[in-house]
Design a protein around this motif. Structure first.
Motif, mmCIF file in Angstrom:
data_model
loop_
_atom_site.group_PDB
_atom_site.id
_atom_site.type_symbol
_atom_site.label_atom_id
_atom_site.label_comp_id
_atom_site.label_asym_id
_atom_site.label_seq_id
_atom_site.Cartn_x
_atom_site.Cartn_y
_atom_site.Cartn_z
ATOM 1 N N MET A 1 0.838 -1.197 0.000
ATOM 2 C CA MET A 1 0.000 0.000 0.000
ATOM 3 C C MET A 1 0.877 1.253 0.000
ATOM 4 N N THR A 2 0.361 2.324 -0.590
ATOM 5 C CA THR A 2 1.069 3.595 -0.629
ATOM 6 C C THR A 2 0.736 4.394 0.615
ATOM 7 N N GLN A 3 1.752 4.759 1.372
ATOM 8 C CA GLN A 3 1.550 5.510 2.595
ATOM 9 C C GLN A 3 1.477 7.002 2.307
ATOM 10 N N LYS A 214 1.288 7.213 -6.915
ATOM 11 C CA LYS A 214 1.864 5.974 -7.421
ATOM 12 C C LYS A 214 3.119 6.227 -8.250
ATOM 13 N N LYS A 266 -9.095 2.290 0.864
ATOM 14 C CA LYS A 266 -8.571 0.926 0.889
ATOM 15 C C LYS A 266 -8.488 0.339 -0.515
ATOM 16 N N ASP A 269 -5.538 1.396 -2.367
ATOM 17 C CA ASP A 269 -4.280 0.989 -1.729
ATOM 18 C C ASP A 269 -3.553 2.167 -1.094
ATOM 19 N N LEU A 270 -4.312 3.058 -0.460
ATOM 20 C CA LEU A 270 -3.740 4.202 0.242
ATOM 21 C C LEU A 270 -3.839 3.967 1.738
ATOM 22 N N GLN A 271 -2.718 4.092 2.419
ATOM 23 C CA GLN A 271 -2.664 3.840 3.861
ATOM 24 C C GLN A 271 -2.345 5.146 4.593
#
Length: 283
Positions: A1-3, A214, A266, A269-271
């Motif tokens: 996931m991308t923080q 990304k 979610k 893929d974003l955290q």
């Protein structure tokens, strides 16, 4: 996931802003908020920054020279021109920053987790040098990971002219000076837009910011994840005529408070993380 660090600006400006920010922190959407410590509301607002809130989000100083400042207070265009021309009073600049740091520490009994600027003023010439000097004096004795980190206002180039102007007004210089002084930085800022449009338009901005995330280069050892800034506020029947983004604030709240938005984070893929070197999940 991308923080990423999701940061709401202008805490303590109004009750509606505070309520929205606290609710979004509790939901795990926001992981940082920037406080206006010279606001008349600051004492009241600070009481709501509980240990539970501090555990969920970084609490920072939103350095102000245009709204509530007691010294060196100017309209934003005037402040920019005076700083670029070296026409600010250095003693007044130092006094203003000191007042805001003192107010933060007096209310919360701790240094700010990070520092940024209202209208990005923290990276203007003269202001950034004074800020770094004061940070060294007050926090230079702390371990690096316990010192306040700095939000660098450097949006991706593809974001548009407004974003590039923000970058040109001192992002690289502040990042260079902060790193040389031993302070960690978040080197990329997302969330810049024209504050126009409806909820669908704001959702579209988030999709574009996720795409840009990304394609960013990986952070170096002393860099934190990118910051995505926002300005939510709960709806109110009376719109503040002195707040040029009052409508946009309510639209941001409308989007970010929904269950669909949390689900989208979610799926994208974003955290959301706090501002620690390796990223700490919010919840």
């Amino acid at each position: 996931m991308t923080q990423l660090i999701i940061c709401a600006d202008d805490y303590a400006q109004s009750a509606e802003i505070d309520d929205a920010i606290l609710a979004l922190i509790e939901r795990g959407v926001l992981t940082a908020t920037s406080c206006m410590t010279l606001s008349p509301r600051w004492s009241e607002s600070a009481r709501h920054v509980t240990p539970a809130i501090r555990n969920l989000a970084d609490i920072g100083l939103h350095l102000d020279f245009t709204q509530y400042a007691h010294t060196s207070r100017f309209a934003h265009p005037v402040l920019i021109m005076r700083s670029l021309c070296g026409m600010l009073n250095p003693a007044d600049v130092t006094s203003n920053i000191t007042q805001q740091l003192d107010a933060f520490e007096a209310a919360l009994h701790t240094p700010p987790d990070y520092i940024d600027g209202h209208l990005h003023v923290h990276q203007l010439p003269m202001i950034r040098e004074s800020l770094i000097t004061l940070m060294q004096q007050r926090y230079g004795h702390l371990p690096v990971d316990q010192r306040p980190w700095l939000r660098i206002s450097s949006p991706p180039a593809a974001t548009g002219l407004k974003a590039r102007i923000i970058h040109w007004l001192g992002a690289q210089a502040l990042q260079r000076q902060a790193s040389a002084a031993g302070f960690r930085v978040s080197p990329v800022l997302l969330g810049v837009y024209d504050f126009q449009g409806d909820a669908a338009a704001y959702q579209a901005h988030w999709i574009e910011w996720a795409r840009q995330l990304k394609h960013l280069r990986p952070a170096t050892q002393n860099e934190l994840p990118p910051v995505l800034m926002c300005h939510p506020a709960r709806p109110t029947q009376t719109v503040d005529p002195l707040d040029p983004i009052a409508i946009a604030r309510m639209i941001e709240w409308q989007v970010m408070q929904s269950a669909d938005f949390s689900a989208w984070l979610k799926m994208a893929d974003l955290q959301p993380v706090k501002g620690h070197p390796k990223g700490l999940p919010c919840a």
